[in-house]
Enzyme design. Sequence first.
Site, short mmCIF file in Angstrom:
data_model
loop_
_atom_site.label_atom_id
_atom_site.label_comp_id
_atom_site.label_asym_id
_atom_site.label_seq_id
_atom_site.Cartn_x
_atom_site.Cartn_y
_atom_site.Cartn_z
CB ALA A 321 -20.40 14.41 62.72
CG ASP A 322 -17.03 18.22 58.03
OD1 ASP A 322 -16.46 17.29 57.44
OD2 ASP A 322 -16.95 19.40 57.68
CB CYS A 323 -14.17 13.94 58.46
SG CYS A 323 -15.04 13.10 57.14
#
Length: 797
Positions: A321-323
Amino acid sequence: MASRNRALPILATLCFIISIASSFYRILAQTPVFACDIDSNPWVAAFPFCNTSLAVQDRVADLVRRLTLAQKIGNLVNNASGISTLGIPNYEWWSEALHGVSYVGPGTHFSDLVPGATSFPQVILTAASFNVTLFEAIGKVVSTEARAMHNVGLAGLTYWSPNVNIFRDPRWGRGQETPGEDPYLSGRYASGYVRGLQQTDDGNRDKLKVAACCKHYTAYDVDNWKGVDRYHFNAIVSQQDLDDTFQPPFKSCVIDGNVASVMCSYNQVNGKPTCADPDLLSGVIRGQWKLNGLVVIACVLDSLCGLCSDQSLWHCRYIVADCDSVEVLFNSQHYTKTPEEAAAVAILAGLDLDCGFFLGQYTQKAVDAGLVDEAAIDNAVSNNFATLMRLGFFDGDPRKQLYGKLGPSDVCTPENQELAREAARQGIVLLKNSASPLPLNPATIKTLAVIGPNANATKAMIGNYEGTPCKFVTPLQGLTTYVSTTYAPGCANVACSTAQLGDAKKMAALADATVLVMGTDLSIEAESLDRVDLLLPGQQQLLISEVAHASKGPVILVIMSGGGVDIQFAKNDDKITSILWVGYPGEAGGAALADVIFGAYNPSGRLPMTWYPQSYVDKVPMTNMNMRPDPSTGYPGRTYRFYTGDTVYPFGYGLSYSSYFHSLDRAPQRVSLSLEMNHACVLSNECMSVSVDALREDTCRDLRFDVHLRVRNSGTLSGSHTVFLFSSPPSVHRSPKMQLVGFEKVFVGAGDETPVKFKVDVCSDLSLVDEAGVRKIALGHHVLHIGDLKHSLTIGV
């Protein structure tokens, strides 16, 4: 991607400080991070997961069965927890390598030992080279420097690059990171760069040099525009546009590039967060495209794995997942009622790793509440460990492995720095050259006025997701190596609130030629910063026009930017004799620019995106995701494939100091599909298209053909030339006006001719996507375009 401009939770901040502290210790110690250190801890040799003679899935299964649930959860986040009883240290997953080893992300650091790494041009300029060999060569250098830094404890092994989103709207601040607006080009860039990063020099496809990650999946291209940000944006995308435009680069990344990871994005697509959408993650990435994870228990979940033989270990990959995306879908998008539900839906959708701390905080409670079972955790953490196994993290000291001899002397080598210069040269696009004042001749041009806010740029040249470069060569410095120069910035910065005309006009009036280096930088377009217009900032246009009309010699306008700019005024101004676009050209950008201006290099770059007029963005909201035009509303569509309006410069545009001519030698005029006698298209003359899925594999194989042509350079300078093969399909299923199906970069000597061959696969190259997202071959009249040549091709049954 990954750095969010929001305050991190206190726990996140503390963990980040701990990570930095441990990394600082490693910098002092000059030792890499790795598990299974048999020399220091002989007892770990008894663990099968440390036994390199065993298959990866067996090693992973042994490791996972030894872990408590808490230990497994500790390895679902980027700052993965070590397990001292098993000899496993902490591992930081987050490193970046968009166009060189970057200091973005806590996994990579520079120090006195390695003060910098080779900083290549920002991706949008590299893409303008249309050179797949170059894409891969850059990736190989970046991965070599990453391995060298890893061996002295300065870098990780997992790099969340490249960005393969489509540059759909010219205002997008992150368009600079992408290969442009075309799905085919983006896919070729993605697979080429990934191969360069990942492929090992010994040819072992079950191993990884470093692990790449294609991001941001999917339909992500709004960061912060007029109050709409990426954390809240719901991209409404038709199935046709999704499968036809937004998905192909990711598909190519997975299937052709065999990428180790895909990153899901912040935004929602049609009401669902991408990181919580099982259709997008498990259904498409793992199901249709076979980015297969490694399932521990006998590989029984074929939908996730199904490839557990020794021959298929290279398919074990992870989804990240993106941060803070999981936190975003709960706190910002309110997609679930509780944080535990958010953790559960993400894991069940197919997520393996969270850049952030959300899964680390809430997964245990999600399991306790019965929202997700431990088997799902096992699957996720197994994919993560399998990736580290393929990287050699569990094989003991990396200094005793394939890349063990790499070190600081392998970073910023003269060869690597020369490749950065060559990449910039190949990407620079010549947009105007009235009466051919370029290339300048240093024998007749003795003095040069160099003017503009980017004329002596350093950091502006490397764009975002950057690292510390080996060194900078600014435009001023590069030009000064050829002739004597005078310099005036003309503006305090690129915002240019007040043009400083006096000195600039005087210098231009005295110099034999004038170079204006204008454009943008990260204060105008960047992550979390989309543009609201396409004009040059502030009073840059005034400065350009005033200096041009004061100059006594030729005027060369250089635009440094990630996105296109409406410079129609300069295109129409006879006093501005030449225009060059240099993107963000990297550490050697100034040297490359000078090489082009003075003819040491014949420009060959082509625009990888359409340059629109300002009127386009005045009419089209950035949030409208529709690619195709709508005549009923006046909506003009997007990108060269569908856009119906005027352009400043079209996709693929670029001039040279030479003239090239194409001659078609051989191509078929008709292709016939072999269908079953009871197929609807055999029984009816009204059939418009045939589904590719309805064709047998051997049928598609039989439909492949070659296009043979010759390219002649009639100029007096040798040079490289990009040959494009476009196709215009029949007007069915709201098809594109034109689409790129092939390109080749060839070198042609002055007065010489060279053959070029395109291999065309009808099923993949000449097909299109219908309104339901089904890939089909349109029946009827197709047109192939090669430069000014047009070739008619009929596809029938």
